[in-house]
Write a protein that holds these residues in place. Structure first.
Motif, PDB file in Angstrom:
ATOM      1  N   UNK A  15       0.884  -1.370   0.156  1.00 12.21           N
ATOM      2  CA  UNK A  15       0.278  -0.136  -0.134  1.00 12.21           C
ATOM      3  C   UNK A  15       0.561   1.062  -0.353  1.00 12.21           C
ATOM      4  N   UNK A  16       0.663   2.120  -1.013  1.00 15.71           N
ATOM      5  CA  UNK A  16       1.862   3.192  -1.441  1.00 15.71           C
ATOM      6  C   UNK A  16       0.970   4.430  -0.626  1.00 15.71           C
ATOM      7  N   UNK A  17       1.656   5.198   0.628  1.00 13.01           N
ATOM      8  CA  UNK A  17       0.608   6.146   0.418  1.00 13.01           C
ATOM      9  C   UNK A  17       1.015   7.513   0.472  1.00 13.01           C
ATOM     10  N   UNK A  18      -0.566   7.930   0.104  1.00 14.84           N
ATOM     11  CA  UNK A  18      -0.048   9.659  -0.530  1.00 14.84           C
ATOM     12  C   UNK A  18       2.011   9.857  -0.989  1.00 14.84           C
ATOM     13  N   UNK A 127       3.189  -1.034   4.529  1.00 13.52           N
ATOM     14  CA  UNK A 127       2.701   0.247   4.531  1.00 13.52           C
ATOM     15  C   UNK A 127       4.057   1.194   3.650  1.00 13.52           C
ATOM     16  N   UNK A 128       3.927   2.165   2.675  1.00 14.61           N
ATOM     17  CA  UNK A 128       5.224   3.162   2.443  1.00 14.61           C
ATOM     18  C   UNK A 128       4.157   3.959   2.117  1.00 14.61           C
ATOM     19  N   UNK A 129       5.045   5.193   2.544  1.00  9.88           N
ATOM     20  CA  UNK A 129       4.840   6.876   2.259  1.00  9.88           C
ATOM     21  C   UNK A 129       4.383   7.493   3.231  1.00  9.88           C
ATOM     22  N   UNK A 130       4.099   8.445   3.010  1.00  7.65           N
ATOM     23  CA  UNK A 130       4.086   9.735   3.186  1.00  7.65           C
ATOM     24  C   UNK A 130       2.734  10.583   4.752  1.00  7.65           C
TER      25      UNK A 130
END
Length: 186
Positions: A15-18, A127-130
């Protein structure tokens, strides 16, 4: 028109977040460089997980534009000549990737993510992202409450300060029982 893609079965989902983000808010100047480093690490991880047939879901803010759609946001960011454009070009979704817009911080809140993950038969999330201390942490909390096994690779997240990122990772590891080892260590 976006081509119709069958929902894949995938026990693990990235899941790539923002990451697709114009970075035009107060504090973004502090987030930009760490976000680019996190995007590069995430690209390497995505390539590795592709070989294992791990499905990818993008969960992105809609920035209060209720007429928006994900692909317009991608196009807008890709056209920018700054770090947000570089990140969007690095991590642009592929035709097989799934996308959703979220109205608030958690990728679960008021989105179809939980239904989508159920249909995919997902049990483990990466979970990866900003930003690590906001949207990633709140998504991790919601994933924890739903019983998912969660890995938040430390090098695939960013925050506005090293201190904020460290505190978020510590919280996710100790309270939410997330694995926060870097993408290189697993």
């Amino acid at each position: 028109m976006t081509p119709r893609v069958a929902i894949p079965r995938s026990e693990r989902v990235l899941v790539l977040i923002d990451f697709i983000n114009p970075l035009d808010f107060p504090g973004a100047q502090n987030l930009a460089e760490p976000a680019l480093r996190a995007a590069r690490a995430t690209l390497r991880l995505r390539d590795r997980l592709d070989a294992e047939r791990t499905a990818v879901v993008y969960a992105n803010d809609n920035y209060g534009v209720w007429q928006s759609d994900f692909h317009s946001l991608v196009s807008s960011c890709m056209g920018k000549d700054d770090i947000s454009g570089r990140i969007a070009r690095l991590l642009a979704p592929r035709a097989t990737d799934l996308t959703l817009l979220k109205p608030r911080h958690s990728a679960f809140y008021c989105t179809p993510l939980e239904i989508l993950l159920s249909e995919m038969q997902a049990r483990r999330l990466v979970l990866c992202g900003l930003a690590a201390d906001i949207c990633v942490q709140l998504t991790a909390a919601d994933a924890f409450l739903r019983g998912f096994d969660v890995w938040v690779p430390s090098d695939c997240t960013a925050a506005e300060s090293p201190r904020a990122k460290a505190a978020a990772l510590k919280y996710m590891a100790s309270i939410l029982k997330c694995d926060v080892r870097s993408s290189r260590s697993r």
